[in-house]
Design a protein around this motif. Sequence first.
Motif, short mmCIF file in Angstrom:
data_model
loop_
_atom_site.label_atom_id
_atom_site.label_comp_id
_atom_site.label_asym_id
_atom_site.label_seq_id
_atom_site.Cartn_x
_atom_site.Cartn_y
_atom_site.Cartn_z
N PRO A 397 64.24 23.50 34.85
CA PRO A 397 63.13 23.00 35.68
C PRO A 397 62.89 23.87 36.91
N THR A 398 63.97 24.40 37.51
CA THR A 398 63.80 25.30 38.65
C THR A 398 63.08 26.57 38.22
N PHE A 399 63.44 27.09 37.07
CA PHE A 399 62.78 28.28 36.51
C PHE A 399 61.30 28.02 36.29
N ALA A 400 60.97 26.86 35.71
CA ALA A 400 59.56 26.53 35.46
C ALA A 400 58.78 26.37 36.76
N THR A 401 59.41 25.78 37.77
CA THR A 401 58.73 25.59 39.05
C THR A 401 58.41 26.93 39.70
N ARG A 402 59.31 27.91 39.55
CA ARG A 402 59.03 29.24 40.07
C ARG A 402 57.78 29.85 39.41
N GLY A 403 57.64 29.59 38.12
CA GLY A 403 56.45 30.09 37.44
C GLY A 403 55.18 29.45 37.95
N VAL A 404 55.22 28.15 38.21
CA VAL A 404 54.06 27.45 38.77
C VAL A 404 53.72 28.01 40.15
N CYS A 405 54.76 28.27 40.96
CA CYS A 405 54.54 28.84 42.30
C CYS A 405 53.89 30.22 42.20
N GLY A 406 54.25 30.97 41.17
CA GLY A 406 53.68 32.30 41.00
C GLY A 406 52.18 32.28 40.72
N PHE A 407 51.68 31.11 40.28
CA PHE A 407 50.25 30.98 39.99
C PHE A 407 49.53 30.12 41.03
N SER A 408 50.17 29.91 42.18
CA SER A 408 49.55 29.10 43.22
C SER A 408 48.88 29.99 44.25
N ASP A 409 48.16 29.37 45.16
CA ASP A 409 47.47 30.12 46.22
C ASP A 409 48.14 29.87 47.56
N ALA A 410 49.46 29.57 47.53
CA ALA A 410 50.15 29.18 48.75
C ALA A 410 50.71 30.39 49.49
N PRO A 411 50.94 30.26 50.80
CA PRO A 411 51.58 31.32 51.55
C PRO A 411 53.04 31.43 51.14
N PRO A 412 53.69 32.57 51.39
CA PRO A 412 55.08 32.79 50.95
C PRO A 412 56.09 32.03 51.79
N ARG A 413 56.10 30.70 51.69
CA ARG A 413 57.07 29.90 52.41
C ARG A 413 57.54 28.76 51.52
N CYS A 414 58.77 28.38 51.67
CA CYS A 414 59.34 27.34 50.82
C CYS A 414 59.68 26.13 51.67
N ASN A 415 59.43 24.93 51.11
CA ASN A 415 59.77 23.70 51.84
C ASN A 415 61.24 23.61 52.20
N GLY A 416 62.09 24.28 51.42
CA GLY A 416 63.52 24.16 51.64
C GLY A 416 64.02 24.91 52.85
N LEU A 417 63.20 25.71 53.52
CA LEU A 417 63.64 26.50 54.66
C LEU A 417 63.45 25.74 55.96
N GLY A 418 64.32 26.01 56.89
CA GLY A 418 64.12 25.49 58.23
C GLY A 418 63.06 26.31 58.95
N ASP A 419 62.67 25.87 60.13
CA ASP A 419 61.62 26.55 60.87
C ASP A 419 62.02 27.98 61.22
#
Length: 430
Positions: A397-419
Amino acid sequence: MSSQPLVLACLVGFLAISAVSSVEGLGIDVLLFFLPWSPLLKQRVGEVSLYTIALAFACLIALARRRFRVRPYQLAYPAILLSLTLLSKLFQGNAIDRGYLLFLFTLVLFPTLATSDCRRRTPFSLTCLYFSLGVISAALSAQLVANNPSIAQFINVESWAHVTRLSGYYGDANFYSAQINACIASLLLVLVKETSAWRRAGCLGLLVTLLYCGLLSASKSFVIVCACEIGIWAAMLFRNSGNGRRNLTLLVAAAVVVLVAFSTSAFQELLRILDNRFSYADSVSQITTGRSDVWLSYLDLLSRDTKLALFGEGMTNVTLDVLRNKASHNTPIQLIFQLGILGAPVLVAWFACLLKELLPAGMRHVDGWAVALLAVGVFMPWLGLDYLFFDELFLLPTFATRGVCGFSDAPPRCNGLGDSDATRLVGENT
């Protein structure tokens, strides 16, 4: 070579590689490469694979990198499951074993590893390459050495020996081919966005090799899932009329490459075996190799045993006489059988929180076709396999989520990171 010191040295080397990659934020990538080799990563038959231990170490390293901070759901949901499964074990009389404890440990700490790797933001195409090369190297090397007595003892083939022996280092052809289906889906996704002719040619070469490795298993499910993947991929190519000519060229080139490969003697023999297996499949039971009968048996038992349906077996790896000692061969059914109606939604909610955390914070659009392609390639095989006790339950599932992120229009930041991590990452990208 039957050399225990040499085996030990290789296992220590594997642990060192896993540890270093986790420190560098490449833990998931390297673990995906070694996933097809996991049945061999042990010193003695019957021991837990060192792959699982490496995954646990990688989680601990990630926890240290995150200064021992965890999200509330990483503690809340495992605590609920702990209570429910202990109650279930009390009802059913099942013991607390090592696999159960590792499962709870992974539930608590795996999100830390998955989100920590977001800081590295490895391109999805590179993650695909790691996974694909791991599968191919294991599959092709197994053709040469799997019959060696020192190696064959680790491959537990229960039936269909003439088929499952050609399944890398797995004793089950379907577990082996499911990894290949995931790789094929990811490479097809990469091909859609890739513009370099040379890289597209490289991807096509990997795809043909993966098709050959998958056909070695003579798995009917591999062929069915692969056909669905190709159908979705073809639809993706023509959704944007602006790239119609380039995508048509890619589709024709892929068809020509595959047809030429299938005309070779290496593929012809594999296709003959598959044709023979499908020729005997005249009913749903035969197509699923008896799995549909097993599913009905499990569902019938759950409908008659209220206590089992509510609480499950409590994450205990058991098979019952009333079910002819057969596994469920279906992850959703296994989820109810192990965690019950009360526990299954808790694990689903845990996964929902993990996947939400892995998605970029500013993502405004998700490509539905990309989600469909990865869902078919990664999750469709779960309908015929029991994944609840395997590391794939967390990694794929983590692998699949990375693929979805690769096709998104989001900036290069992950929710899992602190500020502070996010600010540093923005500076690095700039």
